[in-house]
Design an enzyme around this catalytic site. Structure first.
Site, PDB file in Angstrom:
ATOM      1  CG  ASN A   7      -1.866   1.187   1.349  1.00  0.00           C
ATOM      2  OD1 ASN A   7      -1.827   2.127   0.547  1.00  0.00           O
ATOM      3  ND2 ASN A   7      -2.735   1.133   2.253  1.00  0.00           N
ATOM      4  CE  LYS A  14      -0.428   2.637   6.482  1.00  0.00           C
ATOM      5  NZ  LYS A  14      -1.952   2.979   6.518  1.00  0.00           N
ATOM      6  NE  ARG A  90      -6.207   1.441  -0.164  1.00  0.00           N
ATOM      7  CZ  ARG A  90      -5.952   2.747   0.464  1.00  0.00           C
ATOM      8  NH1 ARG A  90      -4.952   3.217   0.940  1.00  0.00           N
ATOM      9  NH2 ARG A  90      -7.215   3.565   0.551  1.00  0.00           N
ATOM     10  CG  HIS A 179     -13.113   3.193   3.047  1.00  0.00           C
ATOM     11  ND1 HIS A 179     -13.808   4.142   3.566  1.00  0.00           N
ATOM     12  CD2 HIS A 179     -11.804   3.378   3.401  1.00  0.00           C
ATOM     13  CE1 HIS A 179     -13.036   5.193   4.328  1.00  0.00           C
ATOM     14  NE2 HIS A 179     -11.754   4.623   4.303  1.00  0.00           N
ATOM     15  CG  ASN A 210      -8.113   9.885  10.723  1.00  0.00           C
ATOM     16  OD1 ASN A 210      -8.908  10.534  11.373  1.00  0.00           O
ATOM     17  ND2 ASN A 210      -6.913   9.968  10.558  1.00  0.00           N
ATOM     18  N   GLY A 211     -10.701   8.096   8.293  1.00  0.00           N
ATOM     19  CA  GLY A 211     -11.516   8.241   6.885  1.00  0.00           C
ATOM     20  C   GLY A 211     -12.631   7.699   7.248  1.00  0.00           C
ATOM     21  NE  ARG A 240     -10.119  12.624   3.735  1.00  0.00           N
ATOM     22  CZ  ARG A 240     -10.092  11.298   3.812  1.00  0.00           C
ATOM     23  NH1 ARG A 240     -11.251  10.485   3.764  1.00  0.00           N
ATOM     24  NH2 ARG A 240      -8.831  10.715   3.496  1.00  0.00           N
ATOM     25  CG  ASP A 282      -7.243   9.004  18.470  1.00  0.00           C
ATOM     26  OD1 ASP A 282      -8.269   8.561  19.040  1.00  0.00           O
ATOM     27  OD2 ASP A 282      -6.570   8.395  18.078  1.00  0.00           O
ATOM     28  NE  ARG A 284      -7.408   5.980  20.233  1.00  0.00           N
ATOM     29  CZ  ARG A 284      -6.401   5.309  19.486  1.00  0.00           C
ATOM     30  NH1 ARG A 284      -5.989   3.999  19.886  1.00  0.00           N
ATOM     31  NH2 ARG A 284      -6.318   5.749  18.411  1.00  0.00           N
ATOM     32  CG  ASN A 334     -10.837  -0.768  18.674  1.00  0.00           C
ATOM     33  OD1 ASN A 334     -10.740  -1.709  18.877  1.00  0.00           O
ATOM     34  ND2 ASN A 334     -10.124  -0.288  17.538  1.00  0.00           N
ATOM     35  CD  GLU A 383      -9.069  -1.197   3.918  1.00  0.00           C
ATOM     36  OE1 GLU A 383      -8.667  -0.946   5.006  1.00  0.00           O
ATOM     37  OE2 GLU A 383      -9.186  -0.501   3.031  1.00  0.00           O
TER      38      GLU A 383
HETATM   39  P1  ADP Z   1      -7.421   4.952   9.030  1.00  0.00           P
HETATM   40  O1  ADP Z   1      -7.162   3.663   8.572  1.00  0.00           O
HETATM   41  O2  ADP Z   1      -8.605   5.846   8.277  1.00  0.00           O
HETATM   42  O3  ADP Z   1      -6.251   6.069   9.439  1.00  0.00           O
HETATM   43  P2  ADP Z   1      -8.273   3.504  11.551  1.00  0.00           P
HETATM   44  O4  ADP Z   1      -9.248   2.544  10.876  1.00  0.00           O
HETATM   45  O5  ADP Z   1      -6.897   2.961  12.055  1.00  0.00           O
HETATM   46  O6  ADP Z   1      -8.307   4.752  10.574  1.00  0.00           O
HETATM   47  O7  ADP Z   1      -8.785   4.285  12.863  1.00  0.00           O
HETATM   48  C1  ADP Z   1      -8.490   5.297  13.473  1.00  0.00           C
HETATM   49  C2  ADP Z   1      -9.101   5.862  14.390  1.00  0.00           C
HETATM   50  O8  ADP Z   1      -9.847   4.908  14.944  1.00  0.00           O
HETATM   51  C3  ADP Z   1      -8.542   6.843  15.247  1.00  0.00           C
HETATM   52  O9  ADP Z   1      -8.461   7.968  14.985  1.00  0.00           O
HETATM   53  C4  ADP Z   1      -9.459   6.870  16.654  1.00  0.00           C
HETATM   54  O10 ADP Z   1     -10.233   7.830  16.489  1.00  0.00           O
HETATM   55  C5  ADP Z   1     -10.196   5.460  16.407  1.00  0.00           C
HETATM   56  N1  ADP Z   1     -10.028   4.388  17.434  1.00  0.00           N
HETATM   57  C6  ADP Z   1      -8.967   3.526  17.668  1.00  0.00           C
HETATM   58  N2  ADP Z   1      -8.999   2.711  18.613  1.00  0.00           N
HETATM   59  C7  ADP Z   1     -10.013   3.385  19.455  1.00  0.00           C
HETATM   60  C8  ADP Z   1     -10.563   2.984  20.650  1.00  0.00           C
HETATM   61  N3  ADP Z   1     -10.164   2.139  21.512  1.00  0.00           N
HETATM   62  N4  ADP Z   1     -11.652   3.906  21.087  1.00  0.00           N
HETATM   63  C9  ADP Z   1     -12.167   4.778  20.096  1.00  0.00           C
HETATM   64  N5  ADP Z   1     -11.501   5.199  19.121  1.00  0.00           N
HETATM   65  C10 ADP Z   1     -10.693   4.412  18.611  1.00  0.00           C
END
Ligand code: ADP
Length: 395
Positions: A7, A14, A90, A179, A210-211, A240, A282, A284, A334, A383
């Protein structure tokens, strides 16, 4: 067969090496800061991870370093490069040309180049990664797996915008969706877990990372999805904006003395829950700030849930019903309270959350009650594994 999944971004790469028979990850890692200085994190399964600073003036050097680590006597996981049977790449945008994964030939690469105009930040980087691999692994079959391909089944009513039709004809302005690899993987996995034929199911996949995007999957086919011409449309995301009134662009550009390109950067990088909260992208961090009484962080979290719920409602209408609502990606897998917040809007569809079952992270599980007429599920996406499977199927 051992499949290398790549990727490639503009300054990062990656990778995962997957044994397609056992579907085990043999090693994975990340090259960062390519063309700047260079950093490699290599994680061989069952061995200690390696983190090194190493010059990576270009992507070919980065791929070369990855291959060296994969075959290294100490930190490697294979004896020689000959063990790599195929490479899966990808690719972000396949335009209308690619409705499925494709073996990469010179003609195919030329076609991908033609649609790069639609994804100027991503496709050129993907192509650089493909060329670097071809140079270093001549003769190894390579497959391109497109983020947009799964959505090529959308009907015209879903993919056309209410714009002069000639913009579609002349410039390809339409909904493409992204996606797709994840939406396809999760919707198939839902059917497998339930022991049903995917053709019998109406599933709404909520890929919340994140996306973030949502997809209506009817009988195994994408019939609508929230990202559009670019990944900017749809949900309120990490940074976004998602959907907004297009008239805002000119209004704010005038007030802030910004160009349209600058406004687009704001919409991509400074908006979403990060922009609303002023705290973080984020969830969290947002959860913590909201608990400490930060109103804007709390509103950002609530806005995210509200927009997801609205799309689920819309897609239930698009499919004239829904059997399963599936949550995936970082937040979907999560964030226990986010799933509860979203589903709290959707009782009218017949979905009832089981709070105890919902109390999990990153596991496959039905999280709705026994008597819920619509199932809610958590299905972690993968993926890379999906790309590995597509690659094996084609070579
Ligand atoms: P991308 O692949 O689009 O970068 P991910 O699918 O890895 O994104 O998701 C990242 C997001 O998941 C983080 O920005 C965070 O907001 C959220 N995230 C990850 N772990 C947790 C958790 N334990 N609780 C809440 N949100 C979480």
């Amino acid at each position: 067969m051992k499949v290398l999944v790549i990727n490639c971004g503009s300054s990062s790469l990656k990778y995962q090496l997957i044994d397609s028979e056992t579907e085990q990850v043999l090693a994975k890692g990340l090259c960062e800061r390519i063309g700047i200085d260079g950093r490699l994190t290599h994680r061989p399964t069952g061995k200690d991870k390696v983190e090194i600073e190493a010059p990576m003036p270009n992507h070919t050097e980065a791929v070369s370093l990855v291959l060296k680590h994969l075959t290294d006597p100490e930190v490697g996981v294979i004896g020689s490069l000959e063990e790599i049977g195929a490479v899966g790449h990808r690719i972000v945008h396949g335009g209308e040309k690619f409705a499925s994964s494709t073996v990469l030939t010179d003609e195919v690469i030329a076609e991908i180049e033609k649609v790069s105009d639609l994804a100027p930040l991503h496709n050129p980087a993907n192509l650089i990664g493909i060329r670097a691999c071809m140079e270093l692994m001549p003769g190894v079959p390579m497959v391109g797996v497109f983020d947009t391909a799964f959505h090529q089944t959308m009907p015209e009513v879903a993919y056309l915008y209410g714009l002069p039709y000639e913009y579609y004809e002349k410039y390809g302005v339409r909904r493409y969706g992204f996606h797709g690899t994840s939406h396809s993987f999760v919707s198939k996995r839902v059917a497998e877990i339930l022991g049903k034929d995917v053709k019998e199911l109406k599933t709404i996949v909520c890929h919340l990372g994140n996306g973030a995007s949502i997809c209506a999957v009817c009988g195994g086919k994408s019939v609508d999805t929230s990202m559009g011409f670019t990944p900017l449309e749809g949900l309120v995301m990490g940074t976004r904006s998602g959907d907004l009134d297009p008239a805002i662009l000119e209004y704010v550009a005038g007030k802030e003395n910004l160009t349209l390109a600058q406004i687009e950067t704001v919409l991509n990088k400074k908006s979403g829950v990060a922009g609303v909260s002023g705290v973080s992208s984020d969830f969290r961090d947002l959860g913590k700030a909201a608990e400490e009484g930060n109103h804007r962080a709390a509103v950002a979290v609530d806005m995210f849930a509200y927009r997801v719920a609205k799309y689920v409602g819309a897609y239930a209408a698009a499919m004239n019903g829904v059997d399963v609502i599936a949550f995936t990606a970082g937040i979907g897998e999560n964030d226990i309270s986010m799933r509860a917040k979203i589903l709290s809007y959707l009782g009218f569809l017949g979905v009832k959350l089981d709070a105890e079952k919902n109390n999990i992270r990153g596991e496959e599980r039905v999280i709705s009650t026994e008597d819920s007429t619509v199932l809610a599920m958590v299905v972690p996406t993968n993926e890379e594994l999906a790309i590995c499977r597509e690659t094996v199927a084609l070579v």
